[in-house]
Design a protein around this motif. Sequence first.
Motif, PDB file in Angstrom:
ATOM      1  N   MET A   1       0.825  -1.198   0.000  1.00 31.08           N
ATOM      2  CA  MET A   1       0.000   0.000   0.000  1.00 31.08           C
ATOM      3  C   MET A   1       0.868   1.261   0.000  1.00 31.08           C
ATOM      4  N   LYS A   2       1.945   1.253   0.855  1.00 31.41           N
ATOM      5  CA  LYS A   2       2.845   2.409   0.899  1.00 31.41           C
ATOM      6  C   LYS A   2       3.476   2.649  -0.472  1.00 31.41           C
ATOM      7  N   HIS A   3       3.852   1.545  -1.100  1.00 26.99           N
ATOM      8  CA  HIS A   3       4.494   1.638  -2.408  1.00 26.99           C
ATOM      9  C   HIS A   3       3.543   2.243  -3.446  1.00 26.99           C
ATOM     10  N   LEU A   4       2.275   1.865  -3.415  1.00 22.10           N
ATOM     11  CA  LEU A   4       1.274   2.395  -4.325  1.00 22.10           C
ATOM     12  C   LEU A   4       1.046   3.889  -4.075  1.00 22.10           C
ATOM     13  N   CYS A   5       0.961   4.291  -2.815  1.00 21.23           N
ATOM     14  CA  CYS A   5       0.780   5.720  -2.484  1.00 21.23           C
ATOM     15  C   CYS A   5       1.968   6.544  -2.949  1.00 21.23           C
ATOM     16  N   LYS A   6       3.163   5.982  -2.804  1.00 20.45           N
ATOM     17  CA  LYS A   6       4.374   6.690  -3.238  1.00 20.45           C
ATOM     18  C   LYS A   6       4.347   6.882  -4.762  1.00 20.45           C
ATOM     19  N   LYS A   7       3.975   5.835  -5.504  1.00 23.27           N
ATOM     20  CA  LYS A   7       3.901   5.926  -6.965  1.00 23.27           C
ATOM     21  C   LYS A   7       2.834   6.916  -7.401  1.00 23.27           C
ATOM     22  N   LEU A   8       1.678   6.900  -6.732  1.00 26.70           N
ATOM     23  CA  LEU A   8       0.615   7.852  -7.067  1.00 26.70           C
ATOM     24  C   LEU A   8       1.060   9.284  -6.757  1.00 26.70           C
ATOM     25  N   GLY A   9       1.770   9.462  -5.658  1.00 26.86           N
ATOM     26  CA  GLY A   9       2.283  10.790  -5.297  1.00 26.86           C
ATOM     27  C   GLY A   9       3.276  11.307  -6.324  1.00 26.86           C
ATOM     28  N   LEU A  10       4.177  10.436  -6.776  1.00 32.46           N
ATOM     29  CA  LEU A  10       5.142  10.827  -7.806  1.00 32.46           C
ATOM     30  C   LEU A  10       4.453  11.140  -9.130  1.00 32.46           C
ATOM     31  N   ALA A  11       3.441  10.339  -9.484  1.00 30.81           N
ATOM     32  CA  ALA A  11       2.692  10.592 -10.723  1.00 30.81           C
ATOM     33  C   ALA A  11       1.956  11.921 -10.650  1.00 30.81           C
ATOM     34  N   LEU A  12       1.375  12.218  -9.502  1.00 34.71           N
ATOM     35  CA  LEU A  12       0.682  13.486  -9.311  1.00 34.71           C
ATOM     36  C   LEU A  12       1.647  14.657  -9.386  1.00 34.71           C
ATOM     37  N   LEU A  13       2.819  14.502  -8.771  1.00 33.01           N
ATOM     38  CA  LEU A  13       3.835  15.556  -8.816  1.00 33.01           C
ATOM     39  C   LEU A  13       4.311  15.784 -10.253  1.00 33.01           C
ATOM     40  N   ALA A  14       4.556  14.718 -10.989  1.00 32.24           N
ATOM     41  CA  ALA A  14       4.999  14.845 -12.385  1.00 32.24           C
ATOM     42  C   ALA A  14       3.935  15.543 -13.229  1.00 32.24           C
ATOM     43  N   THR A  15       2.678  15.217 -13.013  1.00 27.99           N
ATOM     44  CA  THR A  15       1.582  15.860 -13.746  1.00 27.99           C
ATOM     45  C   THR A  15       1.512  17.339 -13.425  1.00 27.99           C
ATOM     46  N   LEU A  16       1.669  17.684 -12.162  1.00 29.42           N
ATOM     47  CA  LEU A  16       1.628  19.087 -11.741  1.00 29.42           C
ATOM     48  C   LEU A  16       2.773  19.872 -12.360  1.00 29.42           C
ATOM     49  N   VAL A  17       3.979  19.305 -12.339  1.00 33.06           N
ATOM     50  CA  VAL A  17       5.145  19.985 -12.920  1.00 33.06           C
ATOM     51  C   VAL A  17       4.952  20.189 -14.415  1.00 33.06           C
ATOM     52  N   SER A  18       4.485  19.171 -15.130  1.00 35.10           N
ATOM     53  CA  SER A  18       4.296  19.320 -16.574  1.00 35.10           C
ATOM     54  C   SER A  18       3.183  20.312 -16.900  1.00 35.10           C
ATOM     55  N   THR A  19       2.141  20.374 -16.072  1.00 36.81           N
ATOM     56  CA  THR A  19       1.054  21.340 -16.285  1.00 36.81           C
ATOM     57  C   THR A  19       1.555  22.762 -16.105  1.00 36.81           C
ATOM     58  N   VAL A  20       2.365  22.993 -15.077  1.00 36.67           N
ATOM     59  CA  VAL A  20       2.935  24.330 -14.846  1.00 36.67           C
ATOM     60  C   VAL A  20       3.847  24.715 -16.000  1.00 36.67           C
ATOM     61  N   ALA A  21       4.688  23.786 -16.450  1.00 34.58           N
ATOM     62  CA  ALA A  21       5.585  24.073 -17.576  1.00 34.58           C
ATOM     63  C   ALA A  21       4.791  24.385 -18.836  1.00 34.58           C
ATOM     64  N   LEU A  22       3.714  23.637 -19.082  1.00 33.47           N
ATOM     65  CA  LEU A  22       2.872  23.881 -20.251  1.00 33.47           C
ATOM     66  C   LEU A  22       2.189  25.234 -20.158  1.00 33.47           C
ATOM     67  N   ALA A  23       1.716  25.605 -18.992  1.00 33.50           N
ATOM     68  CA  ALA A  23       1.055  26.903 -18.808  1.00 33.50           C
ATOM     69  C   ALA A  23       2.041  28.036 -19.042  1.00 33.50           C
ATOM     70  N   GLN A  24       3.282  27.875 -18.589  1.00 32.81           N
ATOM     71  CA  GLN A  24       4.278  28.927 -18.803  1.00 32.81           C
ATOM     72  C   GLN A  24       4.600  29.063 -20.287  1.00 32.81           C
ATOM     73  N   SER A  25       4.789  27.933 -20.980  1.00 35.37           N
ATOM     74  CA  SER A  25       5.131  28.020 -22.400  1.00 35.37           C
ATOM     75  C   SER A  25       3.940  28.483 -23.236  1.00 35.37           C
ATOM     76  N   ALA A  26       2.698  28.291 -22.744  1.00 32.72           N
ATOM     77  CA  ALA A  26       1.518  28.727 -23.487  1.00 32.72           C
ATOM     78  C   ALA A  26       1.456  30.241 -23.589  1.00 32.72           C
ATOM     79  N   ASP A  27       2.039  30.931 -22.637  1.00 26.77           N
ATOM     80  CA  ASP A  27       2.055  32.389 -22.651  1.00 26.77           C
ATOM     81  C   ASP A  27       3.235  32.942 -23.449  1.00 26.77           C
ATOM     82  N   GLU A  28       4.084  32.082 -23.958  1.00 28.17           N
ATOM     83  CA  GLU A  28       5.289  32.494 -24.654  1.00 28.17           C
ATOM     84  C   GLU A  28       5.076  32.440 -26.163  1.00 28.17           C
ATOM     85  N   TYR A  29       5.464  33.506 -26.837  1.00 29.64           N
ATOM     86  CA  TYR A  29       5.372  33.568 -28.295  1.00 29.64           C
ATOM     87  C   TYR A  29       6.770  33.688 -28.862  1.00 29.64           C
TER      88      TYR A  29
END
Length: 188
Positions: A1-29
């Motif tokens: 169970m701990k291992h699954l929570c850790k993997k879900l936490g890492l997946a959530l963190l990776a999604t958040l980081v990529s979303t922030v990076a995408l939002a920053q580049s979306a404002d860039e021309y």
Amino acid sequence: MKHLCKKLGLALLATLVSTVALAQSADEYLVEVVFFGQPSAPLVVGTPPDLDWADNATKLDETTRSDVRAIDPTRFRLDPDVRKLKQKGYQIYLHQAWSQPLDNNLDIALSKGQADNGIYPVQGLVNLSQDNLMEIAVSFWRNRTANEVQMSGASVISEHLHQKRALRLNETHYLDHQSLGMLVRVSR
């Protein structure tokens, strides 16, 4: 169970980081301009630039703004067009590209060559704005001494291309003048 929570936490963190990076580049021309002289065109004398032409602008070659950066020439998209222009006898005065946010109050100042009393051989301002449509406003000068063009009178002879144009992303736009021309491309 701990291992699954850790993997879900890492997946959530990776999604958040990529979303922030995408939002920053979306404002860039990415803006690319090619300023050139038309072959065999007669000299069309225009108004020379004021000495304070770039006082309220961000100078691309001097900026410390993190959201305005020159683009490496290996990423230029208009190189094939520049080669065609050169083959047809056009003289390329300036070819530059940079990234910037869409900000109606942001003027980018470009120059090429050594300034003589505050006037460069090639200098210009670019403003990318959007109200209903995306627009670009350019004001570019090709400046030469009177001796260069064998004219008497003023010490500096200027040609001036000044236009405002609606544009579409990822398309090359041609701005025309009697003796000058410009290619502009804006993309994300």
